[in-house]
Design an enzyme around this catalytic site. Structure first.
Site, PDB file in Angstrom:
ATOM      1  N   HIS A   1       0.864  -1.241   0.112  1.00  0.00           N
ATOM      2  CA  HIS A   1       0.070  -0.053   0.157  1.00  0.00           C
ATOM      3  C   HIS A   1       0.843   1.411  -0.048  1.00  0.00           C
ATOM      4  CE1 HIS A   1       1.075  -0.204   4.236  1.00  0.00           C
ATOM      5  NE2 HIS A   1       0.945   1.098   4.489  1.00  0.00           N
TER       6      HIS A   1
HETATM    7  C1  UD1 Z   1      -1.397   5.298   6.374  1.00  0.00           C
HETATM    8  C2  UD1 Z   1      -0.077   5.841   7.000  1.00  0.00           C
HETATM    9  C3  UD1 Z   1       0.826   4.590   6.779  1.00  0.00           C
HETATM   10  C4  UD1 Z   1       0.268   3.229   7.331  1.00  0.00           C
HETATM   11  C5  UD1 Z   1      -1.072   2.956   6.543  1.00  0.00           C
HETATM   12  C6  UD1 Z   1      -1.759   1.845   7.065  1.00  0.00           C
HETATM   13  C7  UD1 Z   1       0.353   7.939   6.888  1.00  0.00           C
HETATM   14  C8  UD1 Z   1       1.280   9.255   6.414  1.00  0.00           C
HETATM   15  N1  UD1 Z   1       0.357   6.920   6.578  1.00  0.00           N
HETATM   16  O1  UD1 Z   1      -1.343   5.237   5.072  1.00  0.00           O
HETATM   17  O2  UD1 Z   1       1.813   4.744   7.414  1.00  0.00           O
HETATM   18  O3  UD1 Z   1       1.201   2.313   6.822  1.00  0.00           O
HETATM   19  O4  UD1 Z   1      -1.925   4.112   7.140  1.00  0.00           O
HETATM   20  O5  UD1 Z   1      -2.992   1.631   6.354  1.00  0.00           O
HETATM   21  O6  UD1 Z   1      -0.530   8.312   7.852  1.00  0.00           O
HETATM   22  N2  UD1 Z   1      -8.754   5.056   2.208  1.00  0.00           N
HETATM   23  C9  UD1 Z   1      -9.893   4.520   2.420  1.00  0.00           C
HETATM   24  N3  UD1 Z   1     -10.493   4.365   3.562  1.00  0.00           N
HETATM   25  C10 UD1 Z   1      -9.830   4.404   4.859  1.00  0.00           C
HETATM   26  C11 UD1 Z   1      -8.504   4.993   4.634  1.00  0.00           C
HETATM   27  C12 UD1 Z   1      -8.011   5.416   3.563  1.00  0.00           C
HETATM   28  O7  UD1 Z   1     -10.321   4.463   1.223  1.00  0.00           O
HETATM   29  O8  UD1 Z   1     -10.645   3.907   5.571  1.00  0.00           O
HETATM   30  C13 UD1 Z   1      -8.092   5.367   0.897  1.00  0.00           C
HETATM   31  C14 UD1 Z   1      -8.309   7.023   0.844  1.00  0.00           C
HETATM   32  O9  UD1 Z   1      -8.295   6.869  -0.598  1.00  0.00           O
HETATM   33  C15 UD1 Z   1      -7.093   7.771   0.957  1.00  0.00           C
HETATM   34  C16 UD1 Z   1      -6.017   6.646   0.979  1.00  0.00           C
HETATM   35  O10 UD1 Z   1      -6.674   5.346   1.150  1.00  0.00           O
HETATM   36  O11 UD1 Z   1      -6.884   8.707   0.516  1.00  0.00           O
HETATM   37  C17 UD1 Z   1      -4.791   6.825   1.626  1.00  0.00           C
HETATM   38  O12 UD1 Z   1      -5.145   6.724   3.248  1.00  0.00           O
HETATM   39  P1  UD1 Z   1      -4.189   7.599   4.041  1.00  0.00           P
HETATM   40  O13 UD1 Z   1      -4.734   7.592   5.473  1.00  0.00           O
HETATM   41  O14 UD1 Z   1      -3.777   8.965   3.680  1.00  0.00           O
HETATM   42  O15 UD1 Z   1      -2.707   6.742   4.035  1.00  0.00           O
HETATM   43  P2  UD1 Z   1      -2.617   5.321   4.117  1.00  0.00           P
HETATM   44  O16 UD1 Z   1      -2.071   4.935   2.595  1.00  0.00           O
HETATM   45  O17 UD1 Z   1      -3.682   4.461   4.533  1.00  0.00           O
END
Ligand code: UD1
Length: 352
Positions: A199
């Site tokens: 991811h």
């Molecule tokens: C975040 C953490 C990362 C961790 C990961 C675990 C930061 C900078 N990164 O990354 O260190 O390894 O979590 O998952 O904090 N999204 C959904 N549903 C959700 C959450 C996210 O659809 O419940 C999608 C959205 O499109 C979002 C993308 O995932 O924009 C990224 O989510 P985000 O929380 O920004 O970062 P992660 O890649 O999850």
């Protein structure tokens, strides 16, 4: 003593659960849980609260997704109001996600003591948002709870004072030990399999890199079963770039809850990942791991061969797949004296 316990994203929840179990034994401590809402889907969030029996948060800031600045700023604006209202003696922040950074910044500006759980880890790669989050959270925290001796070394190199540093171990291992023995059934059958997760932005956001990684994984899947619970970020990118063709042989799943995920890795023969936490869980379970990153903050997993970094070297990835799936490939049991299920007990004892 009043404590605000903050969490926001999936990797925080399994580290939070054992601390809450321990805090419940101390009626003299008033603790409140603040969820930033960084992760919000049922399978990225609610399922962990159910599986890990974490009480409903006292506050949910509901910030959701956004750019780094948007997400961090939104959390800061909302968390400041809670700190002003609750006036805690201590804020606990966990790990290295954007929620960790935002809550630590707010508390430090309000002169509230901060304890950082999982302090001192360094990948020395400033392109990782998590590295920036770690560096800042450590700087502003009064109590630095380290998971591994190498994290203590990192803090010493950065001239942190000894009285801020506490080597306690990893609350995630507390949680793993608490739950893994309850899992006694392999729902995936007799055929050996690889558990895959991916991811990280550096792997999934760039079209060429994602294509090469998926091409390599497709090649591996022609020889060995792969099971892949897919993060929503990865799913979006695979669909956007039209890369579903690489996944035909790979069994893809929705993101799994804590217990289902632990079951998947417990019975796997090999783990391929770019996660930080999974490198630790793999090593703890003595399951060989291949990490699709150039650097890791989890350096202890590399010492005895539990984990290997392959970055974007696709030849090395296949080579390591071949070596690590040999029937005679064995790994030693890690014993650093910190894997005793008492990490949260040590943390709460130090805080009280
Ligand atoms: C975040 C953490 C990362 C961790 C990961 C675990 C930061 C900078 N990164 O990354 O260190 O390894 O979590 O998952 O904090 N999204 C959904 N549903 C959700 C959450 C996210 O659809 O419940 C999608 C959205 O499109 C979002 C993308 O995932 O924009 C990224 O989510 P985000 O929380 O920004 O970062 P992660 O890649 O999850």
């Amino acid at each position: 003593m009043k404590i605000l316990l903050t969490a926001g994203a999936r990797p925080n929840f399994m580290k939070l659960a054992p601390i809450i179990r321990e805090l419940k034994k101390h009626p003299e401590i008033d603790f409140q849980i603040v969820h930033t809402g960084q992760h919000y889907d049922d399978n990225m969030n609610d399922v962990f609260f159910r599986d890990l029996d974490i009480p409903k948060p006292n506050y949910n800031l509901g910030v959701g997704s956004g750019s780094h600045a948007t997400q961090t700023a939104k959390i800061m604006l909302e968390f400041e109001k809670i700190c002003d209202y609750e006036k805690p003696d201590l804020v606990i922040v966990i790990g290295d996600v954007n929620s960790t950074l935002a809550c630590a910044l707010v508390a430090s500006k309000l002169h509230i003591d901060i304890a950082h759980i999982e302090a001192g880890l360094r990948s020395y790669d400033l392109k990782m948002p998590e590295e920036i989050n770690r560096l800042v959270a450590d700087q502003v925290s009064k109590y630095l709870f380290c998971t591994i001796p190498e994290a203590v070394d990192n803090l010493r190199k950065e001239n942190y004072k000894e009285d801020r540093i506490f080597l306690v171990g990893d609350t995630m291992i507390d949680n793993l030990l608490y739950n893994v023995s309850k899992i006694n059934h392999n729902p995936y059958g007799d055929e050996p399999y690889i558990a895959l997760t991916m991811h990280r932005d550096t792997n999934v956001d760039n079209k060429e890199i994602l294509e090469e990684l998926l091409r390599t994984l497709k090649h591996i899947s022609n020889h060995y079963k792969i099971i892949f619970p897919m993060h929503p970020r990865t799913k979006k990118k695979v669909e956007e770039f039209g890369f579903q063709k690489y996944l035909v042989n790979i069994e893809t799943l929705e993101p799994l809850g804590y217990i289902d995920f632990l079951t998947l890795i417990k019975y796997s023969k090999l783990i391929i990942t770019d996660s930080g936490g999974l490198q630790i869980e793999a090593a703890a379970l003595q399951i060989p791991c291949i990490t699709m990153r150039d650097t890791t903050e989890q350096v202890d997993t590399l010492k005895y061969g539990h984990n290997v970094l392959v970055g974007h070297d696709y030849g090395k990835m296949i080579h390591e797949f071949v070596i690590r799936t040999q029937p005679n490939f064995e790994l030693p049991k890690l014993d650093d004296g910190l894997r005793d299920g008492k990490v949260s007990e040590r943390i709460v004892a130090l805080l009280t």
